[in-house]
Design a protein around this motif. Sequence first.
Motif, short mmCIF file in Angstrom:
data_model
loop_
_atom_site.label_atom_id
_atom_site.label_comp_id
_atom_site.label_asym_id
_atom_site.label_seq_id
_atom_site.Cartn_x
_atom_site.Cartn_y
_atom_site.Cartn_z
N VAL A 1 4.62 -8.64 -0.63
CA VAL A 1 4.00 -8.06 0.07
C VAL A 1 4.03 -7.43 1.31
O VAL A 1 3.84 -6.02 1.94
CB VAL A 1 2.39 -7.78 -0.56
N VAL A 2 3.54 -8.12 2.67
CA VAL A 2 4.00 -7.61 3.74
C VAL A 2 5.46 -7.27 4.53
O VAL A 2 5.48 -6.47 5.16
CB VAL A 2 3.64 -9.45 4.46
N GLU A 3 6.47 -8.02 3.60
CA GLU A 3 7.74 -7.97 4.02
C GLU A 3 8.06 -6.21 3.11
O GLU A 3 8.41 -5.76 3.98
CB GLU A 3 8.56 -8.60 2.94
N ASP A 4 7.11 -6.10 1.83
CA ASP A 4 7.75 -4.65 1.37
C ASP A 4 7.20 -3.63 2.55
O ASP A 4 7.51 -2.84 2.74
CB ASP A 4 6.73 -4.36 0.17
N VAL B 1 8.70 -2.61 5.23
CA VAL B 1 9.86 -1.56 4.69
C VAL B 1 9.42 -0.22 5.39
O VAL B 1 10.43 0.63 5.99
CB VAL B 1 10.18 -1.65 3.61
N MET B 2 8.36 0.27 5.33
CA MET B 2 7.68 1.49 6.15
C MET B 2 7.88 2.29 7.94
O MET B 2 8.89 2.27 8.23
CB MET B 2 6.23 1.83 5.81
N LEU B 3 7.77 1.13 8.26
CA LEU B 3 8.30 0.52 9.97
C LEU B 3 9.78 1.02 10.02
O LEU B 3 10.22 1.27 11.10
CB LEU B 3 7.74 -0.42 9.98
N GLU B 4 10.51 -0.16 8.89
CA GLU B 4 12.60 0.10 9.28
C GLU B 4 12.79 1.39 8.73
O GLU B 4 13.80 1.81 9.66
CB GLU B 4 13.19 -1.48 7.80
N THR B 5 11.98 2.17 7.89
CA THR B 5 12.75 3.42 7.13
C THR B 5 12.45 4.66 8.99
O THR B 5 13.18 4.86 8.99
CB THR B 5 11.84 3.93 6.16
N LYS C 1 0.72 -1.18 0.34
CA LYS C 1 -0.35 -0.22 0.27
C LYS C 1 1.26 1.24 -0.17
O LYS C 1 0.38 2.14 -0.57
CB LYS C 1 -1.17 -0.13 1.40
N TRP C 2 2.04 1.17 0.38
CA TRP C 2 3.23 2.96 0.61
C TRP C 2 3.40 2.95 -0.88
O TRP C 2 4.70 1.64 -1.28
CB TRP C 2 4.18 1.92 1.44
#
Length: 292
Positions: free
Chosen positions: A232-235, A238-242, A71-72
């Motif tokens: 998709v879940v892993e992608d 990435v927002m949280l990791e950022t 979604k991001w």
Amino acid sequence: MALPQLIGLILVVALVFGGLVFTGGHMAMEALPLELALIGGAAVGTLVIGNSPAVAKEAGAGVLKAFTGAKWTRDDYQSMLVLLGTLMRKARRGGFVSIEADIETPMESETFAAAPAIRDDVAARSLICDAFRLMALDLSDPARAEAHMNQSIHQNLNHRMKAVAALHTVADALPALGIVAAVLGIIRTMGSIDQSPAVLGAMIGTALLGTFLGVFLAYGVVGPLAARFGQVVEDEAVMLETARTTLAAFGSGIQPGICVELGRAAIPADLRPEAEALERAQQAARFTRRAA
């Protein structure tokens, strides 16, 4: 909707069932709706039996996610970095008390309102607010906030991966459910053993359709969709990791501008905002805040 996944699904269905029709499987095609309903219904039942309602619901939604993708977007990443930059600068100038209202009531915060996608996402919103809250309590130990962020990301990923695993389990069960449908068909055929060879042949072919559907759905549809849902879940994580990268740098005493750039560098290249565009967005946010 992700066009490659849709094209792939259409291609698989067209080739497999087209081949079935062209090779004389007309009788099997007539029985297809009933067999599909039988096997599909049983598959949904196994999903419900083997998982909590929340996991089963997310697994079902994961089928659609496999087509829509993460979604991001690039704009969402930029909005998140601008939001973090704004909060970090406010905290640097006026102390954490200056952002207390923002992190305690983010749904009512004008700062969070500038990034509605982040504000409305529970995982992202909670990670950001909790990290600032922990830093406000004890800035002398930045590792505490980073450890909490790592734990939050791990918990979120672990919860969503349960739904991915549930879909994989359904894919694994489908061949066996197809065999069950085939056995039911054979039982029905044996009850009509006095019929002509032509009738019996059609009935046996219809029974074997269950095995065909179970294997096809497992390896041609549900299995690939489960794998794509996992990506998709892993992608989306990435927002949280950022956010973690950006806030961990701030907790270590690095200037907000550098923290934002470190966060930008952690974003995948295809979603990474341009440095110039990000800087303009931050300047616009600072101008809007001063005007207010």
